[in-house]
Design an enzyme around this catalytic site. Sequence first.
Site, PDB file in Angstrom:
ATOM      1  N   ASP A 510      32.640  26.414  55.632  1.00 24.05           N
ATOM      2  CA  ASP A 510      33.947  27.068  55.622  1.00 24.05           C
ATOM      3  C   ASP A 510      34.040  27.980  56.844  1.00 24.05           C
ATOM      4  O   ASP A 510      33.062  28.169  57.578  1.00 24.05           O
ATOM      5  CB  ASP A 510      34.059  27.876  54.320  1.00 24.05           C
ATOM      6  CG  ASP A 510      35.482  28.275  53.982  1.00 24.05           C
ATOM      7  OD1 ASP A 510      36.419  27.833  54.680  1.00 24.05           O
ATOM      8  OD2 ASP A 510      35.661  29.026  53.016  1.00 24.05           O
ATOM      9  N   GLU A 513      36.540  27.698  62.018  1.00 21.72           N
ATOM     10  CA  GLU A 513      37.562  27.478  63.062  1.00 21.72           C
ATOM     11  C   GLU A 513      37.124  27.949  64.458  1.00 21.72           C
ATOM     12  O   GLU A 513      37.559  27.300  65.427  1.00 21.72           O
ATOM     13  CB  GLU A 513      38.866  28.185  62.661  1.00 21.72           C
ATOM     14  CG  GLU A 513      39.559  27.589  61.472  1.00 21.72           C
ATOM     15  CD  GLU A 513      38.871  27.950  60.148  1.00 21.72           C
ATOM     16  OE1 GLU A 513      38.950  27.162  59.202  1.00 21.72           O
ATOM     17  OE2 GLU A 513      38.227  29.020  60.087  1.00 21.72           O
ATOM     18  N   ASP A 585      43.624  27.480  52.074  1.00 20.36           N
ATOM     19  CA  ASP A 585      43.964  28.532  51.107  1.00 20.36           C
ATOM     20  C   ASP A 585      45.434  28.463  50.696  1.00 20.36           C
ATOM     21  O   ASP A 585      46.278  29.222  51.197  1.00 20.36           O
ATOM     22  CB  ASP A 585      43.639  29.903  51.692  1.00 20.36           C
ATOM     23  CG  ASP A 585      42.151  30.083  51.937  1.00 20.36           C
ATOM     24  OD1 ASP A 585      41.368  29.292  51.368  1.00 20.36           O
ATOM     25  OD2 ASP A 585      41.762  30.993  52.678  1.00 20.36           O
TER      26      ASP A 585
END
Length: 887
Positions: A510, A513, A585
């Site tokens: 996770d 980015e 999300d």
Amino acid sequence: MKLVSFAFICWLLSLSIVNAFQDDLLKNCDQSGFCHRNRMYAERIQKTRNFYYSIDIDSLKFNYNTDAVRGIIHKTVKANQKEVQIPLYFTLRLLDDDKIRFQLNEARDTVTIDKSGLNPVRYSKADEWAFDPEYNPWFWQGTVKPPGFWNKNQYTVQAKKFTLQINVKRFSIKVLYDSREIVTINDQQMLNFEHYRSLEQNFESLNEEEEPFNMFQDSFKDSRADSIPFGPESVALDFKFHGINNLYGIPEHADSMRLRDTSNSDPYRLYNVDVFQYNLNSTMPMYGAVPFLIGVKEKISVGIFWINPSDTWVDIRYNKNAASSHWMSESGVIDFIIIVQDTPKHVTESYVKITGKPLLPLMSSIGYHQCRWNYNDEKDVLTVDSLMDKWQVPYDFIWLDLEYADEKKYFTWKPDAFPNPKRLLTKLDKLKRNLVTLIDPHIKSNYKISNAILSAGVAVQNALNKPFHGQCWPGESIWIDTFNPAARELWSKFVHTFVNAASNLHIWNDMNEPSIFDGPETTAPKDLLHYDGYEERSVHNLYGLTVHQATYDSFIEMNPNKRPFILTRSFFSGSQRTAASWTGDNVANWDYLELSIPMVLSHNIVGMPNTGADIAGFFGDPDDELLIRWYQAGIWYPFFRAHAHIDTKRREPYLLNEPTRSIVRETIKLRYQLLPTFYTAFHDSHERGIPIMNPMLYEHPDMKIFYNIDDQFYLGEQGILVKPVTKPNVDQVSVSFPSGRFYDLYTLKIVHDGKARTQTVSAPLEKVPAFIKGGHIISRKDRYRRSSSLMKNDPYTLVIAPSSKSTAKGRLYIDDGETFEYKSGQYLEVEFELKNGILTNTVIHKPTLNPESFVDIPIEKVIMTGLRTTTITDLNLKIGEDWELRL
């Protein structure tokens, strides 16, 4: 090092809990220097009709060894009463009969920068990450004879179906396929290659259409520290699609599948960022970026693969008989591939040949995943596990989010909560269940893992070539530079030690980015340095791929014959080879449910099929109706996971009130019944790159009525049509049926028979509107088991949905669901066919190494739909043998 207060971090975390994403955290196009400059340039060049790029005809060369046309494009700069020509070097190739690749770069080897560690050469290595390592294109064998064919200022290259008409004086390339105009490159003369110049040289380096906005500085509030060492270096180019007025692709965006015209909005942005509670119906960037665009019309489709991982904006325009796209990237080179095929599905297949087949996942990973932030401890995990069994809710994976790690230090376990991880994993393994743990690339400062990264010199560096420190979940953190081979080697050691040979422990990457709480636009400063001296700005959208690729490689090193399961939030072209993904999300409301469908469809058409959305919304508490409808949609996502925020109410299926609990349980069971059909769809996708959640237009590209439909879809090529309910208080929906016969998936009664039309169908709360197309045979396993592994030897049920001509076909793929032995022929593939009242089972392929594998599993039941449903039981039929059955 940039420091932030504890109060600021608390504010940011509270923001992520209670509010939607704040738009002002991200630049809009007018605030992005290179986007603003290129949009202005495009607007002005249309008015002045000037052109600045032309081919040096004497430079053209044809290389017989690589079948490439090479040459120089001169960029002419008219400024300060002088005219200067800047040489740009191009290569043009025709590949595989359906592809054109064009690359354009400048020579910067001699550029010197007064900063240590910087590589002066433009980044041009994205293909090393994005392309399948096994992709080996074959080059054209056509009639071209250097120097080509001349017609005034036109250079023509011809090979089989392609003809390229290259305008030499006013550079553009018209692409013809089967003598039809398909695409024109630089049709509107928006090509803009910001060549290297110093600040002192900038005035004499601008043409009249250009403006110097933020060329050497960044005025955006959070980016003012960006050193921009090379000055302006953006690249931009336009493409016109002749006769095509429907464009799709370039995920990830929370928007319709068909791309909108951006004349009156910001362009679509491809820039991997952490966007909690992202805005809907928006062109804003999200967690992943696949720079692949598909244009569709009857009988022909086009793909454009823009091979550039830097911050990129894409403008879309629709005119009466054409569409256009304008690509603008902050740095790097111009490198793109055009694919021309007869259908959009074939375009996607061709693209996947370049970027790699989607990974054939573990059979268990296409079952149900139970997750939340966070299960508190070992007892909590095992309690959830036992209660799922008590209430007969099948599942395969249970997940641990952030809080399992000791002080958020990855590759550790919280000692009081998980004192004996091996014991937990052993208990779950005995129950045939898997565990996933979160491991992110931000590493807490001052413990053994971060110290090892610093000691090895493989941390991401700041602009001063010192290890970068920033804020993320653990507080002060460093980031591992997985572009670096030595970093990937070290990461592999961490993974090996942590997993410690547990076959049922998997990893979730996770925040890759990367998400940086105190970074500009919630991510990394663009002047950070990576391996080989390349700036973050040049490689940004690739970083997430390098992280999950390193994780995947670690598992393969541990056990070369076991398929890993890895989930990634950030992705780029090629990510499909090693990881699943999800839409991030989201929020527990109806709008997010509705938009999840076009979002997952958009992933599927660009070769990232193993994707889903958090059920039933990450933030917030869904009411019972929304929760039911989200599960009913979610069982059709390729990646099927329930997930929720730490502040939400617990909503495991067994905790729900009746009748919600029973409806959700039966919905999950339907997914498990259909696992054989799903797995066959996954295998088709692995082999060919085709979607698993399959848009209507992909199955009916000759029917314009489906070009705008993104709220219904097929399950692969298996003949199941689904229209999830995405509005509250609804007990019927409108379904757009193509011509043919369709049966209700539940009752097996005919609901549509005849010409294509839209009709209203019943949609009671306890069922999702789903239909079997006449002419298909699907496979089920109807016995309840607590997990997919325990279904392995269960008998099959065949459901036959005859066409109006009383014919039907189906296919079933079976392997061990765990290893790579299928690559050596260790699989079973059978074909079913109904014709003249006889059902035949034909074995297409038997396992080569162990012919007895899978073949003795019986067929328990055959169900024939129609005006009257017939069920045949007590059969003495084996799935791995040829047989006939008269019905």
